[in-house]
Write an enzyme that holds these catalytic residues in place. Structure first.
Site, PDB file in Angstrom:
ATOM      1  CE  LYS A   7       5.767 -21.814 -44.520  1.00 12.00           C
ATOM      2  NZ  LYS A   7       5.837 -20.838 -45.607  1.00 12.00           N
TER       3      LYS A   7
HETATM    4  C1  E4P Z   1       8.870 -20.044 -47.006  1.00 18.09           C
HETATM    5  O1  E4P Z   1       8.327 -20.970 -46.484  1.00 18.09           O
HETATM    6  C2  E4P Z   1       8.827 -18.673 -46.468  1.00 18.09           C
HETATM    7  O2  E4P Z   1       7.526 -18.264 -46.268  1.00 18.09           O
HETATM    8  C3  E4P Z   1       9.561 -17.729 -47.381  1.00 18.09           C
HETATM    9  O3  E4P Z   1      10.767 -18.352 -47.811  1.00 18.09           O
HETATM   10  C4  E4P Z   1       9.805 -16.376 -46.790  1.00 18.09           C
HETATM   11  O4  E4P Z   1      10.631 -15.631 -47.635  1.00 18.09           O
HETATM   12  P1  E4P Z   1      10.820 -14.054 -47.505  1.00 18.09           P
HETATM   13  O5  E4P Z   1      11.557 -13.761 -46.240  1.00 18.09           O
HETATM   14  O6  E4P Z   1      11.602 -13.667 -48.711  1.00 18.09           O
HETATM   15  O7  E4P Z   1       9.429 -13.463 -47.470  1.00 18.09           O
END
Ligand code: E4P
Length: 219
Positions: free
Chosen positions: A83
């Site tokens: 990522k």
């Molecule tokens: C997923 O890959 C993201 O890191 C996550 O959905 C972020 O979610 P949040 O905005 O609730 O922290």
């Protein structure tokens, strides 16, 4: 639409895996910090449970360092997806990793232009953050629609991974628009099955059946 869980909680992941519907996992540095555990231990544990893609995020901002961390993460297990943040440095690292057939999930996407660049950089997934856009007063779902249109215009294979999902309507709308994946906090996944008319209907069916005095054998 594929369903990923957005979690580093191995026990929770193990429990929900029993549904047969967990197609993958996403993690991020905040979730990793919440786990309080060693990142390698968490990622190896998740990858042993889940066959599908497991996203693991780099925690540096310069492209060469991102690339090296990405290589390290990818070496932890065969289903790790690296990522990377949606920055120019992230794009450079994305191209380099993609050229080595390492899958990349470009995260922190807040515009269709960013999604276009991620696709051109060879990302396997793009993660638009719906809930965080809603938090600003805009409509996060519009971004999913825009990215769907852009990717379809040019037959990009990058998968739209709807992220930062906060409620079950986000899930429904992502599916209606045609997001390829939604990554859900485990609690939202559990809520997807709930409907008061299902509970009410089941109660009545069971009551009516009981009144017959019959039994279907359970071996
Ligand atoms: C997923 O890959 C993201 O890191 C996550 O959905 C972020 O979610 P949040 O905005 O609730 O922290």
């Amino acid at each position: 639409m594929k369903i990923f869980l957005d979690s580093t909680d191995i026990d929770y992941i193990m429990r929900l895996r029993a549904t047969g519907m967990v197609d993958g996992i996403t993690t991020n540095p905040s979730l990793m910090a919440q786990s309080g555990k060693d990142f390698g231990e968490v990622l190896r544990g998740i990858c042993a449970l889940i066959e599908g893609p497991v996203s693991a995020e780099v925690v540096v901002t310069e492209s060469e360092e991102m690339y090296k961390q990405g290589r390290h993460l990818a070496d932890l297990a065969g289903n790790i997806v690296v990522k990377l943040p949606c920055t120019w440095e992230g794009m450079i690292a994305c191209r380099k990793l993609a050229n080595e057939n390492i899958k990349v999930n470009v995260t922190l996407c807040f515009s269709a232009n960013q999604a276009l660049l991620a696709a051109k950089a060879g990302a396997t997934f793009i993660s638009p953050f719906i809930g965080r856009i809603d938090d600003t007063g805009a409509d996060g779902m519009e971004l999913i629609e825009e990215i769907r249109a852009v990717y379809d215009n040019y037959d990009f294979e990058t998968e739209i991974l709807a992220a930062s999902i906060r409620n079950i309507d986000h899930v429904k709308n992502a599916a209606l628009i045609g997001a390829d994946v939604a990554t859900l906090p485990p609690k939202i996944f559990e809520e997807l099955i709930e409907h008061p008319l299902t509970d009410k209907g089941l109660e009545k069916f069971l009551q009516d059946w009981k009144a017959t005095g019959q039994k279907i054998p359970v071996p």
